[in-house]
Motif scaffolding. Structure first.
Motif, mmCIF file in Angstrom:
data_model
loop_
_atom_site.group_PDB
_atom_site.id
_atom_site.type_symbol
_atom_site.label_atom_id
_atom_site.label_comp_id
_atom_site.label_asym_id
_atom_site.label_seq_id
_atom_site.Cartn_x
_atom_site.Cartn_y
_atom_site.Cartn_z
ATOM 1 N N UNK A 1 1.126 -1.412 0.386
ATOM 2 C CA UNK A 1 -0.255 0.438 -0.162
ATOM 3 C C UNK A 1 1.072 1.135 0.445
ATOM 4 N N UNK A 2 1.724 1.594 0.896
ATOM 5 C CA UNK A 2 2.866 2.717 0.714
ATOM 6 C C UNK A 2 3.701 2.141 -0.270
ATOM 7 N N UNK A 3 3.623 1.826 -1.164
ATOM 8 C CA UNK A 3 4.185 1.700 -2.063
ATOM 9 C C UNK A 3 3.759 2.425 -3.606
ATOM 10 N N UNK A 4 2.184 2.136 -3.734
ATOM 11 C CA UNK A 4 1.156 3.108 -4.607
ATOM 12 C C UNK A 4 1.735 4.778 -4.826
ATOM 13 N N UNK A 5 2.330 4.922 -5.674
ATOM 14 C CA UNK A 5 2.525 5.997 -5.958
ATOM 15 C C UNK A 5 1.444 7.513 -5.951
ATOM 16 N N UNK A 6 1.598 8.052 -5.795
ATOM 17 C CA UNK A 6 0.983 9.763 -6.254
ATOM 18 C C UNK A 6 0.460 9.284 -7.807
ATOM 19 N N UNK A 7 -1.238 9.486 -7.691
ATOM 20 C CA UNK A 7 -1.794 9.991 -8.812
ATOM 21 C C UNK A 7 -2.147 8.469 -9.239
ATOM 22 N N UNK A 8 -2.066 6.968 -8.452
ATOM 23 C CA UNK A 8 -2.426 6.041 -8.883
ATOM 24 C C UNK A 8 -2.987 5.275 -7.976
ATOM 25 N N UNK A 9 -3.722 4.151 -8.394
ATOM 26 C CA UNK A 9 -4.510 3.467 -7.556
ATOM 27 C C UNK A 9 -3.881 1.819 -7.509
ATOM 28 N N UNK A 10 -4.573 1.224 -6.442
ATOM 29 C CA UNK A 10 -4.983 -0.089 -6.668
ATOM 30 C C UNK A 10 -5.825 -0.799 -6.377
ATOM 31 N N UNK A 11 -6.078 -2.053 -6.630
ATOM 32 C CA UNK A 11 -7.480 -2.784 -6.129
ATOM 33 C C UNK A 11 -7.143 -3.332 -4.746
ATOM 34 N N UNK A 12 -8.025 -3.842 -3.845
ATOM 35 C CA UNK A 12 -7.989 -4.379 -2.945
ATOM 36 C C UNK A 12 -6.958 -5.748 -3.034
ATOM 37 N N UNK A 13 -7.285 -6.432 -4.390
ATOM 38 C CA UNK A 13 -6.537 -7.732 -4.908
ATOM 39 C C UNK A 13 -5.468 -7.537 -5.249
ATOM 40 N N UNK A 14 -5.137 -5.951 -5.538
ATOM 41 C CA UNK A 14 -3.663 -6.101 -6.818
ATOM 42 C C UNK A 14 -2.659 -5.791 -5.597
ATOM 43 N N UNK A 15 -3.217 -5.482 -4.956
ATOM 44 C CA UNK A 15 -2.822 -5.349 -3.192
ATOM 45 C C UNK A 15 -1.974 -7.000 -3.051
ATOM 46 N N UNK A 16 -3.300 -7.078 -2.373
ATOM 47 C CA UNK A 16 -2.830 -8.738 -1.978
ATOM 48 C C UNK A 16 -2.208 -9.117 -2.889
ATOM 49 N N UNK A 17 -2.400 -9.387 -3.996
ATOM 50 C CA UNK A 17 -1.400 -9.890 -5.077
ATOM 51 C C UNK A 17 0.081 -9.803 -4.919
ATOM 52 N N UNK A 18 0.567 -8.442 -5.038
ATOM 53 C CA UNK A 18 1.976 -7.874 -5.038
ATOM 54 C C UNK A 18 2.061 -8.385 -3.344
ATOM 55 N N UNK A 19 1.531 -8.234 -2.448
ATOM 56 C CA UNK A 19 2.261 -8.658 -1.434
ATOM 57 C C UNK A 19 2.506 -10.401 -0.735
ATOM 58 N N UNK A 20 2.428 -10.454 -2.370
ATOM 59 C CA UNK A 20 2.444 -12.520 -1.661
ATOM 60 C C UNK A 20 1.197 -12.986 -1.662
ATOM 61 N N UNK A 21 0.311 -12.142 -1.444
ATOM 62 C CA UNK A 21 -1.067 -13.205 -1.325
ATOM 63 C C UNK A 21 -2.654 -12.947 -1.663
ATOM 64 N N UNK A 22 -1.851 -13.656 -3.007
ATOM 65 C CA UNK A 22 -3.682 -13.329 -4.376
ATOM 66 C C UNK A 22 -4.768 -14.077 -3.627
ATOM 67 N N UNK A 23 -5.879 -13.488 -3.885
ATOM 68 C CA UNK A 23 -6.405 -13.880 -3.306
ATOM 69 C C UNK A 23 -7.442 -13.848 -1.796
#
Length: 113
Positions: A12-34
């Motif tokens: 979450x902290x890595x989302x740059x200003x002016x960009x967004x991510x879904x809850x699922x995309x954050x989970x996947x980027x954290x190595x926790x898909x689904x």
């Protein structure tokens, strides 16, 4: 703090200003898909003193997850717009503002095809 929680907070902290991510995309980027619901739960349990760009996390549809018209909904929309993110009726076009959005549009402002 558990390792998985730390990985989610880091994503979450890595989302740059002016960009967004879904809850699922954050989970996947954290190595926790689904585990999108875990992301939502942890956003509600952020440790005292930890500053996160919570407002950059949206539903997979690009919609703000808070009830329309609520104080939180208005605050999230305000913060996103302050960063140049387009929000219409509580929805952000992920194809343009998502972490994996169209790079040409991000750089040049070309319309989506």
């Amino acid at each position: 703090m558990q390792d998985r929680n730390a990985r989610i907070y880091a994503a979450i902290a890595a989302i740059p200003p002016g960009r967004v991510a879904s809850y699922g995309a954050i989970a996947a980027r954290a190595g926790l898909p689904g585990r999108a619901r875990l992301v939502g739960r942890l956003l509600g349990e952020v440790p005292d003193g930890m500053e996160l760009p919570w407002f950059r996390v949206l539903r997979a549809s690009g919609h703000v997850a808070m009830p329309p018209g609520s104080r939180g909904f208005r605050e999230q929309c305000r913060r996103l717009r302050a960063e140049g993110v387009e929000v219409v009726n509580g929805r952000v076009p992920l194809s343009r503002f998502g972490l994996d959005g169209n790079l040409d549009h991000a750089l040049w402002g070309w319309p989506d095809a």
